[in-house]
Enzyme design. Structure first.
Site, PDB file in Angstrom:
ATOM      1  CG  ASP A  78      -2.046   1.034   1.048  1.00  0.00           C
ATOM      2  OD1 ASP A  78      -2.496   1.252  -0.095  1.00  0.00           O
ATOM      3  OD2 ASP A  78      -2.474   1.621   2.050  1.00  0.00           O
ATOM      4  CG  ASP A 164       5.781   7.902 -10.564  1.00  0.00           C
ATOM      5  OD1 ASP A 164       5.676   7.954  -9.317  1.00  0.00           O
ATOM      6  OD2 ASP A 164       6.043   6.850 -11.174  1.00  0.00           O
TER       7      ASP A 164
END
Length: 211
Positions: A78, A164
């Site tokens: 996670d 990202d």
């Protein structure tokens, strides 16, 4: 599908599966990562509701559930983005920050809008990952990984996934999405967490083969 699966990653995210395969490539004798390291869908593992309140709790929940359902060594993670000025949010809600799970573009749009007036000096953030291992014998382990940086004001780069494109790691002048896969794996939160778990993964697979 080829060789019998030996390790299942509790996800349907192909980006995460690619990263795990690359991290394990050549690390476990006799393990064909391209056929024996699979995702949850390849073995019919159930989706698991992530109802815990920490990264560690959700990772363990998923690893245990998938291990029990498949009888295979299972790994789960996670992970998410922790923004300093938001008190650690989005945190465990990172994948559904905009309201719809897995909508990366909407999540980024909302976060950038929320931080629109925040100056660079206050845009500190970290990717956080908890990686968990569960074996059919009942053994479990968890490792944490972090990647600190600052949030950009706009997207940069086309690689990676999730947030990202808007995190610039400390010590770099480019976003995570502009790193090569090798560079990202070397420093990423997920890479660090999985590398910390690697000795336990190797032992679990060796124990599996010995039976």
């Amino acid at each position: 599908m080829g060789a019998t699966p030996r390790l299942v990653l509790a996800t349907h995210n192909q980006g995460k599966l690619r990263e795990l395969r690359e991290l394990l490539r050549g690390q476990v004798p006799g393990l064909d990562v391209d056929t024996q390291v699979v995702d949850a869908g390849a073995v019919g593992a159930p989706d698991v509701v992530e109802d815990q309140v920490s990264f560690e709790g959700n990772a363990l929940l998923k690893a245990r559930a998938v291990c029990e359902a498949t009888g295979l060594v299972a790994i789960a993670d996670d992970s998410g983005l922790s923004v300093d000025v938001l008190g650690g949010a989005p945190g465990i809600f990172s994948a559904r920050w905009s309201g719809k799970h897995g909508d990366d573009e909407a999540n980024i749009d909302l976060l950038l809008a929320q931080l629109g007036d925040i100056s660079d000096e206050h845009r500190g953030a970290s990717f956080v990952c908890a990686a968990a291992l569960a074996t059919p014998g009942g053994f479990v382990a968890v490792e944490m990984g972090h990647l600190a940086g600052v949030l950009l004001h706009e997207r940069r780069g086309n690689g990676g996934f999730g947030y990202d494109p808007i995190l610039q790691p400390d010590g770099y002048e480019i976003s995570v999405a502009e790193l090569s896969s090798e560079e990202k794996n070397a420093i990423s939160h997920r890479g660090r967490a999985f590398r910390g778990l690697l000795p336990q993964i190797v032992k679990a697979l060796q124990d599996q083969t010995a039976k």
